[in-house]
Every structure is written in structure tokens, then in C-alpha cells.
Enzyme design. Structure first.
Site, PDB file in Angstrom:
ATOM      1  N   CYS A 241      78.139  35.487  99.688  1.00 41.07           N
ATOM      2  CA  CYS A 241      79.135  35.868 100.692  1.00 41.07           C
ATOM      3  C   CYS A 241      78.610  35.444 102.062  1.00 41.07           C
ATOM      4  O   CYS A 241      77.409  35.561 102.335  1.00 41.07           O
ATOM      5  CB  CYS A 241      79.358  37.378 100.652  1.00 41.07           C
ATOM      6  SG  CYS A 241      80.449  37.974 101.958  1.00 41.07           S
TER       7      CYS A 241
ATOM      8  N   CYS B 179      83.805  30.014 103.080  1.00 39.07           N
ATOM      9  CA  CYS B 179      84.052  31.324 102.490  1.00 39.07           C
ATOM     10  C   CYS B 179      83.797  31.281 100.980  1.00 39.07           C
ATOM     11  O   CYS B 179      84.379  30.454 100.271  1.00 39.07           O
ATOM     12  CB  CYS B 179      85.515  31.684 102.759  1.00 39.07           C
ATOM     13  SG  CYS B 179      86.029  33.230 102.058  1.00 39.07           S
TER      14      CYS B 179
ATOM     15  N   GLU C  12      79.686  43.336 110.225  1.00 40.11           N
ATOM     16  CA  GLU C  12      80.582  43.173 111.374  1.00 40.11           C
ATOM     17  C   GLU C  12      80.304  44.244 112.434  1.00 40.11           C
ATOM     18  O   GLU C  12      80.492  44.022 113.621  1.00 40.11           O
ATOM     19  CB  GLU C  12      82.044  43.223 110.920  1.00 40.11           C
ATOM     20  CG  GLU C  12      82.332  42.118 109.919  1.00 40.11           C
ATOM     21  CD  GLU C  12      83.493  41.227 110.280  1.00 40.11           C
ATOM     22  OE1 GLU C  12      84.338  41.639 111.071  1.00 40.11           O
ATOM     23  OE2 GLU C  12      83.541  40.092 109.756  1.00 40.11           O
TER      24      GLU C  12
ATOM     25  N   ASP D 205      86.741  29.568 107.188  1.00 40.73           N
ATOM     26  CA  ASP D 205      86.327  30.810 106.543  1.00 40.73           C
ATOM     27  C   ASP D 205      87.419  31.844 106.788  1.00 40.73           C
ATOM     28  O   ASP D 205      88.306  31.629 107.626  1.00 40.73           O
ATOM     29  CB  ASP D 205      85.002  31.297 107.149  1.00 40.73           C
ATOM     30  CG  ASP D 205      84.563  32.633 106.566  1.00 40.73           C
ATOM     31  OD1 ASP D 205      84.590  32.775 105.336  1.00 40.73           O
ATOM     32  OD2 ASP D 205      84.224  33.549 107.339  1.00 40.73           O
ATOM     33  N   SER D 206      87.316  32.965 106.113  1.00 40.24           N
ATOM     34  CA  SER D 206      88.290  34.039 106.334  1.00 40.24           C
ATOM     35  C   SER D 206      88.118  34.667 107.719  1.00 40.24           C
ATOM     36  O   SER D 206      88.999  35.383 108.183  1.00 40.24           O
ATOM     37  CB  SER D 206      88.134  35.112 105.259  1.00 40.24           C
ATOM     38  OG  SER D 206      86.803  35.587 105.240  1.00 40.24           O
TER      39      SER D 206
ATOM     40  N   HIS E 231      78.669  36.767 104.880  1.00 36.71           N
ATOM     41  CA  HIS E 231      78.056  37.784 105.749  1.00 36.71           C
ATOM     42  C   HIS E 231      76.640  38.165 105.341  1.00 36.71           C
ATOM     43  O   HIS E 231      75.881  38.686 106.151  1.00 36.71           O
ATOM     44  CB  HIS E 231      78.908  39.059 105.742  1.00 36.71           C
ATOM     45  CG  HIS E 231      80.201  38.928 106.490  1.00 36.71           C
ATOM     46  ND1 HIS E 231      81.142  37.982 106.178  1.00 36.71           N
ATOM     47  CD2 HIS E 231      80.695  39.636 107.533  1.00 36.71           C
ATOM     48  CE1 HIS E 231      82.178  38.124 106.987  1.00 36.71           C
ATOM     49  NE2 HIS E 231      81.930  39.113 107.824  1.00 36.71           N
TER      50      HIS E 231
HETATM   51  N1  DGL Z   1      84.126  35.175 103.894  1.00 29.37           N
HETATM   52  C1  DGL Z   1      84.166  36.091 102.747  1.00 29.37           C
HETATM   53  C2  DGL Z   1      83.265  35.530 101.654  1.00 29.37           C
HETATM   54  O1  DGL Z   1      82.344  34.776 101.883  1.00 29.37           O
HETATM   55  C3  DGL Z   1      83.737  37.480 103.139  1.00 29.37           C
HETATM   56  C4  DGL Z   1      84.725  38.209 104.019  1.00 29.37           C
HETATM   57  C5  DGL Z   1      86.073  38.387 103.348  1.00 29.37           C
HETATM   58  O2  DGL Z   1      86.207  39.199 102.406  1.00 29.37           O
HETATM   59  O3  DGL Z   1      86.998  37.705 103.752  1.00 29.37           O
HETATM   60  O4  DGL Z   1      83.479  35.840 100.508  1.00 29.37           O
END
Ligand code: DGL
Length: 265
Positions: A184, A73, A152, A10-11, A186
Site C-alpha cells: 500500500c 496505487c 494521513e 494514485d487514489s 501509505h
Molecule cells: N493508494 C491506496 C493503495 O495503495 C491506499 C489508499 C486508498 O485506499 O485509496 O492501496
């Protein structure tokens, strides 16, 4: 091969919502998780940049002989699955298809809403996938860029969070959607506020649990479900490992005993 690990990237920390579901659904599987904390957020970057990051992340995971990669992600899933499938000869599972399929299955009035980052919404990846399952479903989408920092920061139930959720969801609610995809990593942490704002009649699709089902089906079909009784998991971050552990535990819902720095970035 059966007992080889599953790689997940993931990011940043958000993909740990997917790991949490994987632990529940596939407790015998060993997980190698990579959070690209040095380059987060992906949600505001261009598809070209995200593709490059995705290939580098997958290259890192391949060192652990992973038998399958989950792109946890949503932003990377909506832009990079094709290039990953071209370059790597193992199953690559994204979060878009399982979420889209679930939404099509559960909508009753054929009106589905999607929320995600700018890049995910712009890519129309969810719309395209929904179209493959049904031509009758109308889709409305909305980027909600403030949700990631709110999560976050741990502001999951504050008044300000409620107001922001209300503002973002308003245009979707006016389209009379009965199903909402949390597109997403989060957003599952905001599920209770989102649900409150959307109303009880709106079904929420959390792609994290749908993707764990998909991985289970793929591994079963390939005869590659692990038989390990006590798998040991590995966690990596490309930067700020302590911060990754502290925030990550909120996403995972359990302790992260050890995390290491992945230093290819
Ligand atoms: N992990 C990203 C997503 O699911 C969210 C956080 C980011 O913008 O990197 O799209």
C-alpha cells in the site's frame, strides 16, 4: 518522445512515496502526478468502480502526452492493469509485479507476508504474481485498514500506532515469514514501526523503490530515458488541493510549490 513526461496516479497523496523514489532514481524525468483525492479511499471499493476511476485518471494524464503511466496505487494496480493496457497504447507499470519479484528474490525461508487494503488483499494480485516467479513461496496476507488514516494523521511513531501494527502483524509473524511486502502506498511511512514489530530478521519490501527500478529498465530498453537537465513537474488533485499539498509534502519529503485542481471528476 524521450523528453515527454511520465504520468503517475494514485487514489490520493500516498502515491507521492513512489514519486519520491522516481525523483531519486530518475532525476531527469518530468513527472505529472494525479491524486484522486475526491474519491479516495479506493481500498474499500469494488474492482468495477476502481477500474472506472483508473481509466478516467489515465485519460486525464494522456492529455499531457505521457510516455508511460505508473499506477502508484496498489489497490488500482491489483484490479485495473488489464483494462488500462487494453485501452492505452503506452507502457502501464503497476506496483504489484516489482514488489512480488523483489520478495521472491530476497526470501530465504520461502515465507512471504503481504499487507495492504481490503481490496488489494482480496484480489490476491500479489499471490498470483509471486506464483509466476516461484511455486515454492508460501504467502500469508492481512488487510490493515487502519494504517491509511494513521499515516494521513501523521501518527507515525505513537504508542497507539505501535499497538495497532502489532495486532495486525501477529497472524503473519506466527507464520514465520522472513519477508514482508508493504502493499500500500501509505505503508512506507510506517516502515520503522513495522520493522520494529516484525523484528530485524524480517526483510521489508517497499514497492515504491522497486517500481522506480522497473520504470528505469523499461525506459532504457525503449531508448526513452529523458535527457532533460531540469525537468519541471506538475501535481494535480481532484479535490481539496491545499490539503493535498499539506499532507503530500510529508509523503514526498520536499515542498510542492504548486498543485492544481483536476476537474474531470
Ligand atoms: N493508494 C491506496 C493503495 O495503495 C491506499 C489508499 C486508498 O485506499 O485509496 O492501496
Amino acid at each position: 518522445m524521450k523528453n515527454y513526461p511520465i504520468g503517475i496516479f494514485d487514489s490520493g497523496v500516498g502515491g507521492l512515496t513512489v514519486v519520491k523514489q522516481m525523483f531519486k532514481r530518475l532525476p531527469n524525468e518530468e513527472i505529472v502526478y494525479l491524486g484522486d483525492t475526491a474519491r479516495v479511499p479506493y481500498g474499500t471499493k469494488s474492482p468495477e468502480t476502481i477500474k472506472r476511476f483508473a481509466v478516467e485518471n489515465a485519460n486525464f494524464l494522456m492529455k499531457f502526452k505521457v510516455k508511460l503511466i505508473v499506477v502508484a496505487c496498489n489497490t488500482a494496480s491489483s484490479t485495473s492493469l488489464d483494462i488500462l493496457r487494453e485501452k492505452f497504447n503506452i507502457p502501464i507499470v503497476g506496483v504489484i509485479k516489482p514488489g512480488a519479484e523483489k520478495a521472491v528474490q530476497i526470501t530465504r525461508n520461502n515465507k512471504v507476508g503481504i499487507i495492504g487494503t481490503y481490496t488489494t488483499v482480496k484480489s490476491k494480485a500479489y499471490e498470483k504474481e509471486i506464483r509466476r516467479f516461484s511455486r515454492d513461496v508460501e504467502v500469508a496476507s492481512k488487510a490493515c485498514p487502519l494504517f491509511v488514516p494513521l499515516v494521513e494523521e501523521g501518527w507515525l511513531k505513537e504508542d497507539v500506532t505501535f499497538d495497532i501494527v502489532k495486532k495486525y502483524l501477529k497472524p503473519l509473524m506466527s507464520k514465520k515469514i522472513d519477508t514482508l511486502i508493504l502493499g500500500c502506498t501509505h505503508y512506507p511511512l510506517l516502515k520503522s514501526v513495522i520493522s520494529k514489530v516484525a523484528g530485524r530478521e524480517v526483510k521489508i519490501v517497499d514497492s515504491a523503490s522497486s517500481v522506480a527500478d522497473e520504470v528505469c529498465n523499461i525506459l532504457m530498453a525503449l531508448g526513452k530515458l529523458s535527457e532533460q537537465k531540469k525537468p519541471s513537474h506538475k501535481f494535480f488533485a481532484t479535490d481539496a488541493v491545499e490539503h493535498f499539498v499539506r499532507i503530500g509534502e510529508k509523503f514526498l519529503g520536499t515542498k510542492i510549490h504548486r498543485a492544481e485542481r483536476a476537474d474531470y471528476v
